[in-house]
Design a protein around this motif. Sequence first.
Motif, PDB file in Angstrom:
ATOM      1  N   ALA A   1      48.206  18.956  25.970  1.00 56.97           N
ATOM      2  CA  ALA A   1      46.725  18.731  25.638  1.00 56.97           C
ATOM      3  C   ALA A   1      45.672  20.196  26.172  1.00 56.97           C
ATOM      4  CB  ALA A   1      46.161  17.280  26.085  1.00 56.97           C
ATOM      5  N   GLY A   2      46.215  20.712  27.393  1.00 59.38           N
ATOM      6  CA  GLY A   2      45.368  21.421  27.853  1.00 59.38           C
ATOM      7  C   GLY A   2      45.676  22.708  27.555  1.00 59.38           C
ATOM      8  N   TRP A   3      46.848  23.054  26.665  1.00 62.39           N
ATOM      9  CA  TRP A   3      47.336  24.248  26.357  1.00 62.39           C
ATOM     10  C   TRP A   3      47.155  24.398  24.780  1.00 62.39           C
ATOM     11  CZ3 TRP A   3      52.767  23.103  28.707  1.00 62.39           C
ATOM     12  CH2 TRP A   3      52.623  22.983  30.051  1.00 62.39           C
ATOM     13  N   PRO A   4      45.755  24.927  24.483  1.00 59.78           N
ATOM     14  CA  PRO A   4      45.602  25.066  22.945  1.00 59.78           C
ATOM     15  C   PRO A   4      46.450  26.276  22.363  1.00 59.78           C
ATOM     16  CG  PRO A   4      44.045  25.986  24.218  1.00 59.78           C
ATOM     17  CD  PRO A   4      44.760  25.226  25.250  1.00 59.78           C
ATOM     18  N   ALA A   5      47.120  27.060  23.140  1.00 61.42           N
ATOM     19  CA  ALA A   5      48.099  28.174  22.403  1.00 61.42           C
ATOM     20  C   ALA A   5      49.457  27.619  22.242  1.00 61.42           C
ATOM     21  CB  ALA A   5      48.151  29.247  23.567  1.00 61.42           C
ATOM     22  N   GLY A   6      49.736  26.527  22.745  1.00 60.19           N
ATOM     23  CA  GLY A   6      50.844  25.554  22.814  1.00 60.19           C
ATOM     24  C   GLY A   6      51.928  25.582  23.861  1.00 60.19           C
ATOM     25  N   PRO A   7      53.062  25.113  23.964  1.00 64.17           N
ATOM     26  CA  PRO A   7      53.894  24.835  22.723  1.00 64.17           C
ATOM     27  C   PRO A   7      53.268  23.550  22.261  1.00 64.17           C
ATOM     28  CG  PRO A   7      54.801  24.211  24.641  1.00 64.17           C
ATOM     29  CD  PRO A   7      53.807  24.678  25.251  1.00 64.17           C
ATOM     30  N   GLU A   8      53.755  23.128  20.745  1.00 64.60           N
ATOM     31  CA  GLU A   8      53.503  21.919  20.345  1.00 64.60           C
ATOM     32  C   GLU A   8      54.431  20.906  20.977  1.00 64.60           C
ATOM     33  OE1 GLU A   8      52.806  23.317  15.684  1.00 64.60           O
ATOM     34  OE2 GLU A   8      54.927  22.664  16.297  1.00 64.60           O
ATOM     35  N   LEU A   9      54.354  19.635  20.876  1.00 58.18           N
ATOM     36  CA  LEU A   9      55.077  18.467  21.665  1.00 58.18           C
ATOM     37  C   LEU A   9      55.411  17.331  20.662  1.00 58.18           C
ATOM     38  CD1 LEU A   9      56.263  17.314  23.973  1.00 58.18           C
ATOM     39  CD2 LEU A   9      54.255  16.311  24.488  1.00 58.18           C
ATOM     40  N   VAL A  10      56.467  17.143  20.597  1.00 55.57           N
ATOM     41  CA  VAL A  10      57.007  15.587  19.853  1.00 55.57           C
ATOM     42  C   VAL A  10      57.808  14.954  20.758  1.00 55.57           C
ATOM     43  CG1 VAL A  10      58.023  14.781  17.918  1.00 55.57           C
ATOM     44  CG2 VAL A  10      56.975  17.090  17.645  1.00 55.57           C
ATOM     45  N   THR A  11      57.671  13.638  20.756  1.00 58.53           N
ATOM     46  CA  THR A  11      58.403  12.807  21.740  1.00 58.53           C
ATOM     47  C   THR A  11      59.357  11.896  21.031  1.00 58.53           C
ATOM     48  OG1 THR A  11      56.878  11.396  22.296  1.00 58.53           O
ATOM     49  CG2 THR A  11      56.911  13.024  23.670  1.00 58.53           C
ATOM     50  N   VAL A  12      60.715  11.642  21.221  1.00 52.21           N
ATOM     51  CA  VAL A  12      61.551  10.783  20.466  1.00 52.21           C
ATOM     52  C   VAL A  12      62.034   9.715  21.287  1.00 52.21           C
ATOM     53  CG1 VAL A  12      63.771  10.420  19.425  1.00 52.21           C
ATOM     54  CG2 VAL A  12      62.661  12.375  19.303  1.00 52.21           C
ATOM     55  N   LEU A  13      61.711   8.421  21.334  1.00 50.65           N
ATOM     56  CA  LEU A  13      62.088   7.283  21.928  1.00 50.65           C
ATOM     57  C   LEU A  13      63.065   6.499  21.702  1.00 50.65           C
ATOM     58  CD1 LEU A  13      58.654   8.132  22.105  1.00 50.65           C
ATOM     59  CD2 LEU A  13      58.224   5.935  22.879  1.00 50.65           C
ATOM     60  N   PRO A  14      64.412   6.570  22.037  1.00 48.57           N
ATOM     61  CA  PRO A  14      65.440   5.826  21.601  1.00 48.57           C
ATOM     62  C   PRO A  14      65.610   4.477  22.217  1.00 48.57           C
ATOM     63  CG  PRO A  14      66.037   7.387  23.160  1.00 48.57           C
ATOM     64  CD  PRO A  14      64.775   7.696  22.822  1.00 48.57           C
ATOM     65  N   SER A  15      66.050   3.328  21.803  1.00 48.83           N
ATOM     66  CA  SER A  15      66.479   2.457  22.351  1.00 48.83           C
ATOM     67  C   SER A  15      67.798   2.478  22.961  1.00 48.83           C
ATOM     68  CB  SER A  15      66.310   1.060  21.407  1.00 48.83           C
ATOM     69  OG  SER A  15      67.329   1.289  20.226  1.00 48.83           O
ATOM     70  N   ASN A  16      68.737   1.498  22.906  1.00 51.44           N
ATOM     71  CA  ASN A  16      70.043   1.325  23.578  1.00 51.44           C
ATOM     72  C   ASN A  16      70.773   2.526  22.716  1.00 51.44           C
ATOM     73  OD1 ASN A  16      73.034   0.247  23.792  1.00 51.44           O
ATOM     74  ND2 ASN A  16      71.709  -0.128  25.952  1.00 51.44           N
ATOM     75  N   ILE A  17      71.450   3.206  23.417  1.00 49.17           N
ATOM     76  CA  ILE A  17      72.254   4.205  22.777  1.00 49.17           C
ATOM     77  C   ILE A  17      73.636   4.040  22.704  1.00 49.17           C
ATOM     78  CG2 ILE A  17      72.454   6.948  22.358  1.00 49.17           C
ATOM     79  CD1 ILE A  17      69.985   7.138  24.042  1.00 49.17           C
ATOM     80  N   GLN A  18      74.165   3.887  21.580  1.00 50.61           N
ATOM     81  CA  GLN A  18      75.551   3.782  21.325  1.00 50.61           C
ATOM     82  C   GLN A  18      76.045   4.843  20.272  1.00 50.61           C
ATOM     83  OE1 GLN A  18      77.478   1.535  23.191  1.00 50.61           O
ATOM     84  NE2 GLN A  18      75.722   0.457  24.045  1.00 50.61           N
ATOM     85  N   GLY A  19      77.561   4.531  20.301  1.00 47.25           N
ATOM     86  CA  GLY A  19      78.268   5.516  19.427  1.00 47.25           C
ATOM     87  C   GLY A  19      79.224   6.327  20.164  1.00 47.25           C
ATOM     88  N   PRO A  20      80.284   6.867  19.535  1.00 46.52           N
ATOM     89  CA  PRO A  20      81.622   7.570  20.324  1.00 46.52           C
ATOM     90  C   PRO A  20      81.332   8.345  21.470  1.00 46.52           C
ATOM     91  CG  PRO A  20      81.358   7.810  17.897  1.00 46.52           C
ATOM     92  CD  PRO A  20      80.021   7.476  18.107  1.00 46.52           C
ATOM     93  N   ALA A  21      82.092   7.704  22.517  1.00 53.60           N
ATOM     94  CA  ALA A  21      81.922   8.724  23.721  1.00 53.60           C
ATOM     95  C   ALA A  21      82.722   9.818  23.495  1.00 53.60           C
ATOM     96  CB  ALA A  21      82.619   8.107  24.785  1.00 53.60           C
ATOM     97  N   LEU A  22      82.388  11.147  23.908  1.00 57.84           N
ATOM     98  CA  LEU A  22      83.009  12.587  23.923  1.00 57.84           C
ATOM     99  C   LEU A  22      83.887  12.653  24.998  1.00 57.84           C
ATOM    100  CD1 LEU A  22      80.027  14.390  22.731  1.00 57.84           C
ATOM    101  CD2 LEU A  22      81.697  13.519  21.171  1.00 57.84           C
ATOM    102  N   ASP A  23      83.759  11.910  26.199  1.00 50.59           N
ATOM    103  CA  ASP A  23      84.767  12.213  27.119  1.00 50.59           C
ATOM    104  C   ASP A  23      84.608  11.008  28.180  1.00 50.59           C
ATOM    105  OD1 ASP A  23      82.437  12.739  28.649  1.00 50.59           O
ATOM    106  OD2 ASP A  23      82.856  14.953  29.060  1.00 50.59           O
ATOM    107  N   ALA A  24      85.257  10.966  29.298  1.00 48.89           N
ATOM    108  CA  ALA A  24      85.174  10.101  30.422  1.00 48.89           C
ATOM    109  C   ALA A  24      83.779   9.910  31.078  1.00 48.89           C
ATOM    110  CB  ALA A  24      86.362  10.233  31.133  1.00 48.89           C
ATOM    111  N   ASP A  25      83.065  11.110  30.830  1.00 45.74           N
ATOM    112  CA  ASP A  25      81.692  10.750  31.744  1.00 45.74           C
ATOM    113  C   ASP A  25      80.751  10.069  30.657  1.00 45.74           C
ATOM    114  OD1 ASP A  25      79.669  11.295  33.391  1.00 45.74           O
ATOM    115  OD2 ASP A  25      79.165  13.299  32.850  1.00 45.74           O
ATOM    116  N   LEU A  26      80.684   8.793  31.217  1.00 48.06           N
ATOM    117  CA  LEU A  26      79.972   7.786  30.293  1.00 48.06           C
ATOM    118  C   LEU A  26      78.501   7.694  30.528  1.00 48.06           C
ATOM    119  CD1 LEU A  26      82.684   5.085  29.744  1.00 48.06           C
ATOM    120  CD2 LEU A  26      82.550   7.160  28.342  1.00 48.06           C
ATOM    121  N   SER A  27      77.864   7.633  29.399  1.00 51.69           N
ATOM    122  CA  SER A  27      76.480   7.078  29.655  1.00 51.69           C
ATOM    123  C   SER A  27      76.263   5.690  30.037  1.00 51.69           C
ATOM    124  CB  SER A  27      75.405   7.138  28.406  1.00 51.69           C
ATOM    125  OG  SER A  27      75.997   6.362  27.407  1.00 51.69           O
TER     126      SER A  27
END
Length: 333
Positions: free
Chosen positions: A165-191
């Motif tokens: 809000a204090g930077w009129p020259a940017g950058p623009e901001l967008v926020t994404v608010l996920p709930s509980n995230i599931q889906g295929p794990a890619l490796d053993a380092d699990l969320s």
Amino acid sequence: MTESVLVTGGSGFVAGYVIRELLERGFRVRTTLRNPARADAVRRKLVLDGDLSFTVADLLSDDGWDAAAAGMDYVVHTASPMPVGEHRGQDIITPARAGTRRVLESARRAGVRRVVVTSSTAAAIPTEPGGPADENVWTDLPDKPRYAYPRAKTLAEQDAWRMVAGWPAGPELVTVLPSNIQGPALDADLSPSVWLIRMMLTGKMPVLPQMGYAIVDVRDLAVLHADAMTEPSAAGRRFIAAGQFLWFREMAELLRDRLGAQAAKVSPRRLPNWVVRAAAPFNAEMNQMVPSLGVRSRLSSARAEKQFGWHPRPAADSVIDTANSLIKLGLAG
């Protein structure tokens, strides 16, 4: 001309899928790692060709962030500490806020066009438990250990909006608010969210508290991040990413019904609320459960659906895909 994106926290669950989605859309991607030795492992788990490079930066240090953001058109900031693993029992609010500040300030100095910050529906908890929640809702919770994670996500996101809000020259901001995230794990380092399904499959959750989550699939979440990054009219907006709500008992029933013998260790037993409340003063994990007992969240993703035509896949499919990935990785025994 190919546009460039910096994705923070490249070894993370969400970051991995965001990187995949961006590479598939033809972007040049640079991602941050705290440990450069993990670069080969990240590249292997993504199993995807594309212009992907790595740089070293840590949310707890100023070093490396200006170099990371240099020459980028966009930044997607997914990295944030969780109160588990190395951060269990540690202050997560300070690094969440400081990391967001470092990323945004470096993006501003680099002339980045837009920053997408991965927040959480933990930053949109209504005052009335189980009340309806959309992007106009902001979490307001007391400064107590059981609320550390929602406070960290809320304060970091609020800091981000204040800064831009204090930077009129940017950058623009967008926020994404996920709930509980599931889906295929890619490796053993699990969320932590995927770890929940692993605990059920391995019998490490012998009783089920009366809790549940709205589910969003990580693949759908990656699509929403990419859309939020590129759609001009998304600038300056929050977007909730949440699908169907499932109680833990419903998740357990799904696993037992669809996986048969592979879910033999999944327990159907319930943990009474009074037991959790009685144990809470003496057990940090039980203490964090108390605010969620019996609460069915009502999260609205109507804004993302209207803006992008975004629709999350069925929660049951996400849970089963998560479980099958753990079985394939040998992590469900």
